[in-house]
Design a protein around this motif. Structure first.
Motif, mmCIF file in Angstrom:
data_model
loop_
_atom_site.group_PDB
_atom_site.id
_atom_site.type_symbol
_atom_site.label_atom_id
_atom_site.label_comp_id
_atom_site.label_asym_id
_atom_site.label_seq_id
_atom_site.Cartn_x
_atom_site.Cartn_y
_atom_site.Cartn_z
ATOM 1 N N ALA A 34 -22.966 66.541 16.675
ATOM 2 C CA ALA A 34 -21.686 66.423 17.374
ATOM 3 C C ALA A 34 -21.468 65.004 17.888
ATOM 4 O O ALA A 34 -20.343 64.477 17.861
ATOM 5 N N PHE A 35 -22.530 64.367 18.353
ATOM 6 C CA PHE A 35 -22.433 62.985 18.830
ATOM 7 C C PHE A 35 -22.038 62.063 17.679
ATOM 8 O O PHE A 35 -21.139 61.226 17.810
ATOM 9 N N ARG A 36 -22.683 62.225 16.544
ATOM 10 C CA ARG A 36 -22.347 61.414 15.368
ATOM 11 C C ARG A 36 -20.889 61.626 14.965
ATOM 12 O O ARG A 36 -20.164 60.666 14.658
ATOM 13 N N ALA A 37 -20.469 62.874 14.964
ATOM 14 C CA ALA A 37 -19.080 63.169 14.596
ATOM 15 C C ALA A 37 -18.114 62.540 15.596
ATOM 16 O O ALA A 37 -17.054 62.017 15.217
ATOM 17 N N GLY A 38 -18.462 62.579 16.868
ATOM 18 C CA GLY A 38 -17.614 61.977 17.883
ATOM 19 C C GLY A 38 -17.498 60.476 17.715
ATOM 20 O O GLY A 38 -16.415 59.895 17.873
ATOM 21 N N LEU A 39 -18.602 59.822 17.362
ATOM 22 C CA LEU A 39 -18.580 58.377 17.153
ATOM 23 C C LEU A 39 -17.710 57.998 15.959
ATOM 24 O O LEU A 39 -17.130 56.905 15.923
ATOM 25 N N ALA A 40 -17.616 58.893 14.995
ATOM 26 C CA ALA A 40 -16.814 58.625 13.797
ATOM 27 C C ALA A 40 -15.368 59.090 13.928
ATOM 28 O O ALA A 40 -14.570 58.866 13.018
ATOM 29 N N SER A 41 -15.036 59.694 15.056
ATOM 30 C CA SER A 41 -13.729 60.336 15.195
ATOM 31 C C SER A 41 -12.594 59.356 15.473
ATOM 32 O O SER A 41 -11.420 59.704 15.295
ATOM 33 N N GLY A 42 -12.914 58.168 15.954
ATOM 34 C CA GLY A 42 -11.882 57.215 16.319
ATOM 35 C C GLY A 42 -11.350 57.390 17.732
ATOM 36 O O GLY A 42 -10.505 56.607 18.180
ATOM 37 N N ARG A 43 -11.822 58.391 18.449
ATOM 38 C CA ARG A 43 -11.388 58.576 19.832
ATOM 39 C C ARG A 43 -12.505 58.140 20.775
ATOM 40 O O ARG A 43 -13.660 58.009 20.376
ATOM 41 N N LEU A 44 -12.157 57.931 22.017
ATOM 42 C CA LEU A 44 -13.114 57.485 23.018
ATOM 43 C C LEU A 44 -13.897 58.677 23.569
ATOM 44 O O LEU A 44 -13.311 59.673 23.994
ATOM 45 N N LEU A 45 -15.227 58.571 23.567
ATOM 46 C CA LEU A 45 -16.084 59.588 24.170
ATOM 47 C C LEU A 45 -16.420 59.153 25.596
ATOM 48 O O LEU A 45 -16.934 58.059 25.821
ATOM 49 N N PRO A 102 -23.658 66.301 24.050
ATOM 50 C CA PRO A 102 -24.620 65.257 23.665
ATOM 51 C C PRO A 102 -25.043 64.449 24.884
ATOM 52 O O PRO A 102 -24.296 64.334 25.862
ATOM 53 N N SER A 103 -26.229 63.867 24.809
ATOM 54 C CA SER A 103 -26.759 63.093 25.932
ATOM 55 C C SER A 103 -27.332 61.777 25.424
ATOM 56 O O SER A 103 -27.995 61.734 24.386
ATOM 57 N N LEU A 104 -27.066 60.710 26.173
ATOM 58 C CA LEU A 104 -27.551 59.372 25.827
ATOM 59 C C LEU A 104 -28.471 58.894 26.936
ATOM 60 O O LEU A 104 -28.103 58.912 28.112
ATOM 61 N N LEU A 105 -29.669 58.442 26.552
ATOM 62 C CA LEU A 105 -30.718 58.085 27.505
ATOM 63 C C LEU A 105 -30.916 56.573 27.564
ATOM 64 O O LEU A 105 -31.016 55.905 26.533
ATOM 65 N N ASP A 138 -38.113 64.588 21.021
ATOM 66 C CA ASP A 138 -38.784 65.832 21.430
ATOM 67 C C ASP A 138 -38.208 66.397 22.720
ATOM 68 O O ASP A 138 -38.229 67.610 22.941
ATOM 69 N N ALA A 139 -37.685 65.514 23.576
ATOM 70 C CA ALA A 139 -37.100 65.963 24.846
ATOM 71 C C ALA A 139 -35.693 66.520 24.676
ATOM 72 O O ALA A 139 -35.124 67.050 25.636
ATOM 73 N N GLY A 140 -35.107 66.391 23.485
ATOM 74 C CA GLY A 140 -33.802 66.981 23.228
ATOM 75 C C GLY A 140 -32.630 66.057 23.432
ATOM 76 O O GLY A 140 -31.480 66.511 23.428
ATOM 77 N N LEU A 141 -32.880 64.746 23.598
ATOM 78 C CA LEU A 141 -31.788 63.802 23.776
ATOM 79 C C LEU A 141 -31.059 63.580 22.448
ATOM 80 O O LEU A 141 -31.622 63.760 21.373
ATOM 81 N N SER A 142 -29.802 63.136 22.554
ATOM 82 C CA SER A 142 -28.999 62.867 21.358
ATOM 83 C C SER A 142 -29.080 61.415 20.918
ATOM 84 O O SER A 142 -28.729 61.083 19.784
ATOM 85 N N GLY A 143 -29.498 60.550 21.808
ATOM 86 C CA GLY A 143 -29.616 59.136 21.486
ATOM 87 C C GLY A 143 -30.190 58.382 22.656
ATOM 88 O O GLY A 143 -30.397 58.933 23.744
ATOM 89 N N MET A 144 -30.469 57.097 22.438
ATOM 90 C CA MET A 144 -31.024 56.245 23.484
ATOM 91 C C MET A 144 -30.582 54.816 23.231
ATOM 92 O O MET A 144 -30.162 54.477 22.123
ATOM 93 N N HIS A 145 -30.650 53.986 24.269
ATOM 94 C CA HIS A 145 -30.383 52.569 24.026
ATOM 95 C C HIS A 145 -31.539 51.701 24.495
ATOM 96 O O HIS A 145 -32.221 51.991 25.477
ATOM 97 N N LEU A 146 -31.770 50.651 23.715
ATOM 98 C CA LEU A 146 -32.780 49.636 23.982
ATOM 99 C C LEU A 146 -32.074 48.330 24.311
ATOM 100 O O LEU A 146 -31.068 47.993 23.685
ATOM 101 N N ASP A 200 -34.937 62.637 13.084
ATOM 102 C CA ASP A 200 -33.607 63.195 12.896
ATOM 103 C C ASP A 200 -32.644 62.032 12.647
ATOM 104 O O ASP A 200 -32.427 61.197 13.531
ATOM 105 N N PRO A 201 -32.053 61.936 11.456
ATOM 106 C CA PRO A 201 -31.168 60.806 11.164
ATOM 107 C C PRO A 201 -29.932 60.762 12.052
ATOM 108 O O PRO A 201 -29.269 59.717 12.134
ATOM 109 N N ASP A 202 -29.604 61.866 12.731
ATOM 110 C CA ASP A 202 -28.448 61.878 13.631
ATOM 111 C C ASP A 202 -28.786 61.367 15.022
ATOM 112 O O ASP A 202 -27.881 61.183 15.844
ATOM 113 N N PHE A 203 -30.066 61.161 15.313
ATOM 114 C CA PHE A 203 -30.440 60.594 16.609
ATOM 115 C C PHE A 203 -29.936 59.154 16.654
ATOM 116 O O PHE A 203 -30.238 58.341 15.784
#
Length: 314
Positions: free
Chosen positions: A14-25, A85-88, A109-117, A153-156
């Motif tokens: 769902a996070f990936r789809a949202g990023l590709a949707s063209g709308r602001l999340l 979705p959750s971003l860490l 493993d903790a169930g997050l949808s993404g993270m930033h470095l 997971d390639p969608d992470f």
């Protein structure tokens, strides 16, 4: 009940789809699982887990003192409480490139949808304060490549944050963002941009999704969601907003209680017990418990239990 029924895999898709949707999340920060539940109920698109907020909640400054275990534990609890979705926020990846790779695995493993470095020198500083330092580009590329290669997971989503705007200037920050995208970053988080023109410059230069940080008391102009969407931004986070709202109310309430010796005057502004029970879905737990423990044993079942020597259910 018992957290979200939506799998981590589905949330990432769902996070990936949202990023590709063209709308602001829109992703407000949640400092607890209960706040994450409220973020979902009020109609937002995702939940952000801020490193600054986690540090503050532990009564620590945001200077890289928290550990991967602490961050992933809190992040996982928050992610598990909502179907969003959750971003860490994982700061600089907690060490060398191999640590960044492990951070991805632990966050997955903790169930997050993404993270930033980010590309700050470790220990890092708050992105809207003076005195920041950034690593050289090859060092950050090593962190990113390690992180991207480690995910299963390639969608992470692996997001690259650059703090270079306040250190090296806008052009250098844009050049870094382009290099980070080329290294596999799925999204760019440009910290402490000043105004609309700087977001426009990033949008023109970078092809991957962009994240905007609308934090209070920072260096960025507080732009509306409508303005950010028009600028082509894909995600906006409000990292510390809920904590600041809550702590403001807590401080004011404690001062009133200390001065007046009673909380009676504060009660009208409090969340009611009924509302709290509604948020934690108390009724579903009670119904589940009753269905498991309150039952009638039929005569036929009793006879079978007696014949085979079993005690039956209790």
């Amino acid at each position: 009940m018992l957290g979200s029924a939506t799998s981590a895999t589905a949330k990432r898709a769902a996070f990936r789809a949202g990023l590709a949707s063209g709308r602001l999340l829109r992703m407000p920060g949640a400092f607890s699982p209960l706040v994450a539940r409220l973020v979902e109920e009020t109609g937002f698109d995702g939940v952000y887990v801020s490193g600054a907020v986690l540090s503050a909640d532990l009564a620590l400054p945001d200077i890289g003192l928290t550990t991967l275990t602490e961050v992933a534990g809190r992040g996982g609890a928050i992610a598990g409480a909502t179907s969003l979705p959750s971003l860490l926020d994982t700061d600089t990846g907690f060490g060398e490139p191999l640590n960044a790779a492990r951070t991805v695995r632990v966050a997955e493993d903790a169930g997050l949808s993404g993270m930033h470095l980010e590309d700050q020198v470790n220990p890092k500083r708050c992105g809207h304060l003076d005195g920041k330092q950034v690593v050289d580009v090859p060092t950050m590329l090593g962190r990113l490549r390690a992180a991207v290669s480690a995910r299963r997971d390639p969608d992470f989503v692996v997001c690259a944050r650059t703090d270079a705007r306040g250190v090296e200037g806008l052009r250098a920050a844009i050049d870094r963002a382009k290099a980070y995208a080329d290294a596999g970053a799925d999204m760019i988080f440009a910290e402490a941009l000043a105004d609309e023109s700087e977001f426009e410059a990033f949008r023109a230069a970078v092809d991957v999704p962009l994240l905007a940080n609308m934090t209070e008391f920072g260096r960025s102009k507080l732009l509306s969601a409508a303005a950010l969407e028009q600028l082509g931004v894909n995600v906006v986070i409000y990292p510390v907003t809920t904590l600041r709202i809550a702590m403001g109310a807590v401080e004011a309430g404690l001062r009133t209680l200390a001065a007046e010796g009673t909380q009676e005057g504060l009660v009208p502004a409090m969340q009611t017990r009924g509302r709290l029970y509604e948020l934690v879905d108390y009724a579903s737990y009670a119904q589940f418990d009753s269905a498991i423990h309150d039952f009638t044993l039929t005569a036929a079942q009793g006879g079978r239990d007696a014949q085979d020597g079993s005690e039956g259910e209790r």
